[in-house]
Scaffold this motif. Structure first.
Motif, mmCIF file in Angstrom:
data_model
loop_
_atom_site.group_PDB
_atom_site.id
_atom_site.type_symbol
_atom_site.label_atom_id
_atom_site.label_comp_id
_atom_site.label_asym_id
_atom_site.label_seq_id
_atom_site.Cartn_x
_atom_site.Cartn_y
_atom_site.Cartn_z
ATOM 1 N N UNK A 1 42.258 -10.776 47.272
ATOM 2 C CA UNK A 1 42.372 -11.581 46.034
ATOM 3 C C UNK A 1 40.883 -11.953 45.751
ATOM 4 N N UNK A 2 40.125 -11.234 44.944
ATOM 5 C CA UNK A 2 38.841 -11.414 44.606
ATOM 6 C C UNK A 2 38.544 -12.756 44.000
ATOM 7 N N UNK B 1 44.530 -20.471 44.418
ATOM 8 C CA UNK B 1 45.955 -20.814 44.202
ATOM 9 C C UNK B 1 46.753 -19.759 44.630
ATOM 10 N N UNK B 2 46.663 -18.601 44.385
ATOM 11 C CA UNK B 2 47.243 -17.397 44.750
ATOM 12 C C UNK B 2 47.404 -17.569 46.312
ATOM 13 N N UNK C 1 46.880 -19.693 48.425
ATOM 14 C CA UNK C 1 47.691 -20.985 48.965
ATOM 15 C C UNK C 1 49.353 -20.415 48.876
ATOM 16 N N UNK C 2 49.711 -19.871 47.821
ATOM 17 C CA UNK C 2 51.151 -19.452 47.613
ATOM 18 C C UNK C 2 51.230 -18.695 48.713
ATOM 19 N N UNK C 3 50.588 -17.794 49.343
ATOM 20 C CA UNK C 3 50.883 -16.785 50.361
ATOM 21 C C UNK C 3 50.780 -17.422 51.557
ATOM 22 N N UNK C 4 50.058 -18.376 51.837
ATOM 23 C CA UNK C 4 50.078 -18.998 53.192
ATOM 24 C C UNK C 4 51.124 -20.031 53.290
ATOM 25 N N UNK D 1 52.524 -24.133 52.449
ATOM 26 C CA UNK D 1 51.855 -25.461 52.432
ATOM 27 C C UNK D 1 52.693 -26.298 53.512
ATOM 28 N N UNK E 1 49.397 -20.290 33.475
ATOM 29 C CA UNK E 1 48.560 -19.108 33.878
ATOM 30 C C UNK E 1 48.217 -18.991 35.392
ATOM 31 N N UNK F 1 41.541 -11.598 53.058
ATOM 32 C CA UNK F 1 41.892 -12.452 51.524
ATOM 33 C C UNK F 1 41.130 -12.361 50.555
ATOM 34 N N UNK G 1 48.306 -30.127 48.430
ATOM 35 C CA UNK G 1 47.211 -29.389 47.682
ATOM 36 C C UNK G 1 47.508 -27.822 47.158
ATOM 37 N N UNK G 2 47.187 -27.652 46.098
ATOM 38 C CA UNK G 2 47.549 -26.337 45.375
ATOM 39 C C UNK G 2 46.495 -25.313 45.690
ATOM 40 N N UNK H 1 41.859 -19.543 40.423
ATOM 41 C CA UNK H 1 42.990 -19.011 40.459
ATOM 42 C C UNK H 1 43.099 -18.215 41.865
ATOM 43 N N UNK I 1 44.025 -18.076 34.309
ATOM 44 C CA UNK I 1 43.528 -19.566 34.379
ATOM 45 C C UNK I 1 42.337 -19.786 34.373
ATOM 46 N N UNK J 1 53.432 -24.137 43.947
ATOM 47 C CA UNK J 1 52.072 -24.171 43.665
ATOM 48 C C UNK J 1 51.920 -25.095 42.322
ATOM 49 N N UNK K 1 40.967 -13.317 35.745
ATOM 50 C CA UNK K 1 42.349 -14.492 35.844
ATOM 51 C C UNK K 1 42.419 -15.145 34.410
ATOM 52 N N UNK L 1 49.477 -25.847 34.530
ATOM 53 C CA UNK L 1 49.109 -24.478 33.744
ATOM 54 C C UNK L 1 49.686 -23.211 34.142
ATOM 55 N N UNK M 1 48.915 -15.396 36.922
ATOM 56 C CA UNK M 1 47.801 -14.792 37.826
ATOM 57 C C UNK M 1 48.431 -14.260 38.975
#
Lengths: 130, 130, 130
Positions: free
Chosen positions: C68-69, C84-85, C87-90, C92, A55, C64, C41-42, C81, C76, A49, C74, A53, A59
């Motif tokens: 992850x509201x 991003x979170x 995206x990390x969980x699914x 890439x 942060x 989701x 992409x992130x 944010x 960031x 990711x 956050x 940043x 997060x």
């Protein structure tokens, strides 16, 4: 097969290992090829990711701690079930393309070891895939 | 391409399929190579984690049920949206290295079929990657 | 290396890109081989799941957003944010087998770009793995 040693400093953190991986692959003289990156641990994972940043990583760790609390009447008696669960959700392997002496990542992407039960010494295995 | 048949017994459970995979690859005479393991179902997945204490799997299933409840005013009318969502989050494929007649896993790691809408018969596809 | 352009229309949605990928691979004359699909992409990801009833994708997006509201104190400061979170969980990247002019998927499976910070133009990279 190459190995990378990574030392975590907190219970939960994302550690950017992109430069370490690229340095190792450069030293081994790898040219254009796929690389397979594997984390042989059950309380850590590998994620990709944004790394600009820090942060964003914080997060991510905070949300994971909210969703999967450390104390939660778990059945596993070693006390680190939360870390195992987070590790399952992030996954423990990545496939990436390596060319021109670097990993083929998007502009903002970095590769992270996701530590969920530190501080510990972790080993990451890297294999070339022809 | 090889196929593995797995039979689940509960709605949600992790089923350790490591020995079944290794037995099959041994019978097929595979030597050092990458293997690609694919779950063609949309309400099940494939994960890697600790297999020594079955409570880790139970804790994972419990947390997933807390976060993604079976009943939740879902729009999908077949009643199993929770299973689809869990399947998306765990993923449906793994890449692993196979050598010396076994999968190259960490000391505590095992490969699991993650059943989220059982009991059912599931098929896992395995391909050798040269 | 091939590239696919995808345009999202909402902040969060799953976009079925299976037909687009198969058309591209067909045009490039690919025969039986593994393909590597990468999202650089992130704040987006790649997932596989049921594509017959679009409500499954909507239920996934809704859950989701609950977990992850978008707004959540956050650290960031760019305000995305949550994207991003997710995206990390699914994740890439995907590895899939391509043969007989189509991706080797289960009967109900489709490949989706998971947009979490749209609307945007996204690029997907595809590489043949021999």
């Amino acid at each position: 097969m190459f190995e990378l040693q990574v030392k975590s400093k907190s219970r939960s953190e994302l550690i950017d290992i992109t430069a370490q991986i690229e340095k190792l692959l450069g030293e081994k003289g790898l040219e254009d090829s796929f690389v397979y990156i594997f984390c042989p641990h059950t309380t850590a994972g590998l994620v990709i990711n944004e790394g600009h940043d820090e942060n964003v990583s914080r997060d991510f760790i905070d949300i994971m701690n909210d969703l999967i609390p450390w104390n939660n009447n778990y059945k596993h008696l070693e006390g680190n079930s939360a870390a195992h669960i987070k590790s399952i959700l992030t996954g423990c392997s990545l496939n990436l393309y390596y060319g021109d002496n670097k990993l083929d990542l998007g502009r903002w992407q970095r590769v992270f070891l996701a530590e969920f039960d530190g501080p510990r010494k972790r080993t990451i295995k890297i294999r070339e895939k022809s």
